[in-house]
Design a protein around this motif. Sequence first.
Motif, PDB file in Angstrom:
ATOM      1  N   UNK A  46     124.112  26.766 103.920  1.00  0.00           N
ATOM      2  CA  UNK A  46     125.085  25.672 103.843  1.00  0.00           C
ATOM      3  C   UNK A  46     125.511  25.431 102.399  1.00  0.00           C
ATOM      4  N   UNK A  47     124.579  25.542 101.462  1.00  0.00           N
ATOM      5  CA  UNK A  47     124.915  25.382 100.052  1.00  0.00           C
ATOM      6  C   UNK A  47     125.914  26.442  99.602  1.00  0.00           C
ATOM      7  N   UNK A  48     125.687  27.692 100.004  1.00  0.00           N
ATOM      8  CA  UNK A  48     126.609  28.764  99.634  1.00  0.00           C
ATOM      9  C   UNK A  48     127.993  28.548 100.244  1.00  0.00           C
ATOM     10  N   UNK A  49     127.996  28.148 101.509  1.00  0.00           N
ATOM     11  CA  UNK A  49     129.270  27.914 102.187  1.00  0.00           C
ATOM     12  C   UNK A  49     130.026  26.752 101.543  1.00  0.00           C
ATOM     13  N   UNK A  50     129.293  25.715 101.161  1.00  0.00           N
ATOM     14  CA  UNK A  50     129.930  24.570 100.502  1.00  0.00           C
ATOM     15  C   UNK A  50     130.573  24.992  99.184  1.00  0.00           C
ATOM     16  N   UNK A  51     129.900  25.857  98.442  1.00  0.00           N
ATOM     17  CA  UNK A  51     130.453  26.306  97.165  1.00  0.00           C
ATOM     18  C   UNK A  51     131.740  27.107  97.371  1.00  0.00           C
ATOM     19  N   UNK A  52     131.773  27.959  98.405  1.00  0.00           N
ATOM     20  CA  UNK A  52     132.993  28.718  98.697  1.00  0.00           C
ATOM     21  C   UNK A  52     134.139  27.779  99.062  1.00  0.00           C
ATOM     22  N   UNK A  53     133.834  26.772  99.867  1.00  0.00           N
ATOM     23  CA  UNK A  53     134.874  25.816 100.259  1.00  0.00           C
ATOM     24  C   UNK A  53     135.336  24.978  99.067  1.00  0.00           C
ATOM     25  N   UNK A  54     134.388  24.646  98.179  1.00  0.00           N
ATOM     26  CA  UNK A  54     134.746  23.844  97.004  1.00  0.00           C
ATOM     27  C   UNK A  54     135.737  24.591  96.120  1.00  0.00           C
ATOM     28  N   UNK A  55     135.558  25.891  95.988  1.00  0.00           N
ATOM     29  CA  UNK A  55     136.484  26.685  95.185  1.00  0.00           C
ATOM     30  C   UNK A  55     137.842  26.848  95.847  1.00  0.00           C
ATOM     31  N   UNK A  56     137.934  26.486  97.122  1.00  0.00           N
ATOM     32  CA  UNK A  56     139.216  26.506  97.819  1.00  0.00           C
ATOM     33  C   UNK A  56     139.802  25.105  97.969  1.00  0.00           C
ATOM     34  N   UNK A  57     139.107  24.103  97.418  1.00  0.00           N
ATOM     35  CA  UNK A  57     139.596  22.738  97.487  1.00  0.00           C
ATOM     36  C   UNK A  57     139.387  22.058  98.822  1.00  0.00           C
TER      37      UNK A  57
END
Length: 495
Positions: free
Chosen positions: A331-342
């Motif tokens: 979930x942490x990794x997925x959150x980081x990917x989404x954060x970089x997409x705004x």
Amino acid sequence: MTALTQEEVATHTRTVVQGLEALRNEHNSILSGISSTLSSAHHPPDSNVIAEKAGILQRSLDQIELGLSEAQIMLALASHLQTVEAEKQKLRAQVRRLCQENAWLRDELASTQQKLQASEQHVAQLEEDKKHLEFMSTIKKYDADVQDSESSMEEKKDKSDDPVVDLFPDDDADDRAAAMSPTPPSQFAQQVNAGYEIPARLRTLHNLVIQYASQGRYEVAVPLCKQALEDLEKTSGHDHPDVATMLNILALVYRDQNKYKEAANLLNDALAIREKTLGENHPAVAATLNNLAVLYGKRGKYKEAEPLCKRALEIREKVLGRDHPDVAKQLNNLALLCQNQGKYEEVERYYQRALEIYETKLGPDDPNVAKTKNNLASAYLKQGKYKEAEILYKQVLTRAHEREFGAIDGDNKPIWQVAEEREENKNKVKDSAPYGEYGGWHKAAKVDSPTVTTTLKNLGALYRRQGKYEAAETLEDCAIRSRKENETGKFSVRS
């Protein structure tokens, strides 16, 4: 009287040198004044007394010069001892590495001896077969049948025993390279063997490759991986879980060398093997998917990485359960990917769910709790939600303080509260007391370093953005002290 450390002795010596230099200058000034007095008056009534004073000052000055020389020798000796200690630590690390290499070579020797023994047994069996064939050839009435039968049997045996089959898969053209910084050794093993236990025969080699890769010695790590991969494919075939594990190791080494195309090819090959041999919903498949997602994410290919990461999350939820700590990591990794997409709404949901899993399963004092709170606070800052970020930073620092010093009360305050009090009182007190008088809270940062140190710097930056410069300087000073003490501790014990 407690014994002083080498660093304290050197510090005190430098202080004494400064004092002696000041005293020497003062003596020179006085001696110069006396000399000018003697030269100005031809026969002053108290010339003998002045000359005696000049002699006393000269002797005192000589003693000061001697003390300065001895202090310089002590400082040079302290510097030499530090150099010797650093060299000793370096040699110890080299000895440990050589011991590991020796252990790996012993394992290889034992494996080679076993292969030699098996080959000797095979040769003995072939000799027996040869004698049997020669005996059968003497029996004329069975000659033709026996010859054909034994010949076909020998051909089948030779074909089945041939180990040189598909040593290397074909490299397909693949433009999916990825930008990646060198992998820390603490994460390398986890990325390789997550969901699949490394066999004993690969464990020593695996540890050596991690050590060499973390040191940047790829010219040693890559040949080790390739040789092991060749041996595994000869003995177990290409489609074997151990081959996939070694492909993962080699892929991460290539990734650290910026050979992204090769790394992507190897990871895709490892993914296909693991899906075929372990099943599409195996944790090892999720680990390989995650490695691919990281590879794409570090290149900025967040859209391509997100579905891989989501599939890894689905597998881990299905196999391990929705509240497993490995699910929280995904979930942490997925959150980081989404954060970089705004995609901040999804980011907050993923981080909050990961935080809930960590707190429930591992407890509030687990380091992952503080790390996830820092990640969530970073997402808040990017959205301008400064109050929410500040609350999370204070929670991390408060928990670290409670673990080190006990419950919070009027006399036992966390660092952020001390910082805010200094901010409030900066105009009331002309000279603020140094932070050291508030106790050694910065030592508590070592409990969860570097996460607590990062939190101190982040909250300090937030205070500066709010105009609370005194509070920011307090936290930043604490972070600097914590980092220095942590680096000193690592130098003395780290291999």
